[in-house]
Design a protein around this motif. Structure first.
Motif: not given
Length: 187
Positions: A149-162
């Motif tokens: 869910e977090i990956l979906g919300r922020y995206g893989n390449d965002s700071v949070v995704g990384r």
């Protein structure tokens, strides 16, 4: 600590989050509920777990968002405005492997020097468990679903995704350790 710190934490979190960020407040309430459910594995630190669960996302409050990194902003607020217990502040600062996200943001040294990690593995793991098994709306979920869910919300390449991709194995391991501790509890 007990009820006094738990009530204090709830008042602060509600004041900072309920109106400004109602969805974050719902998540916070769910995380606190999980903490109450698993607190028996912590003995005398049960109240500390519940308080840290209640305050873990207080740094998202708009008036507190100084650096934009909620664990650091929340911990500074609790320390500077409330003179909060050092262990509580360190738990908030380092919840859910925040050092890994701090590194992505160029804030690792700042976080680590101001708020060193607690050397209390079960307490730290329990807070991870509570946060990572609670949806953004306060419902129950698995750690795997939460990370997705977090990956979906922020995206893989965002700071949070990384960060969350790096932290996922540690998150899953912490959740397994808490589940094992809960399973070992006498019924």
């Amino acid at each position: 600590m007990g009820d006094l710190i738990e009530n204090w934490a709830a008042e602060i979190a509600k004041a900072e989050l309920s109106s400004a960020l109602p969805r974050r407040w719902a998540h916070t309430q769910g995380v606190a509920e999980r903490a109450a459910e698993v607190s028996q594995v912590l003995g005398r630190d049960a109240g500390l777990l519940i308080a840290s669960a209640t305050l873990h996302d207080v740094g998202y409050a708009p008036r507190l968002a100084t650096t934009g990194f909620h664990p650091l902003d929340g911990a500074r607020f609790l320390r500077d405005e409330h003179g909060a217990d050092e262990r509580l502040v360190r738990l908030v600062a380092n919840h859910s492997f925040a050092l890994l996200e701090a590194e992505e943001r160029g804030l690792r040294e700042e976080l680590a020097s101001e708020f060193p990690l607690l050397e209390e593995p079960l307490l730290v793991d329990a807070l991870v468990y509570c946060d990572m098994t609670t949806t953004p709306d306060g419902g129950r979920t698995t750690a795997e679903e939460r990370v997705a869910e977090i990956l979906g919300r922020y995206g893989n390449d965002s700071v949070v995704g990384r960060f969350i991709r790096r932290a996922a194995p540690e998150i899953f391991a912490a959740v397994r350790r808490v589940e094992a501790a809960l399973a070992a509890q006498p019924r």
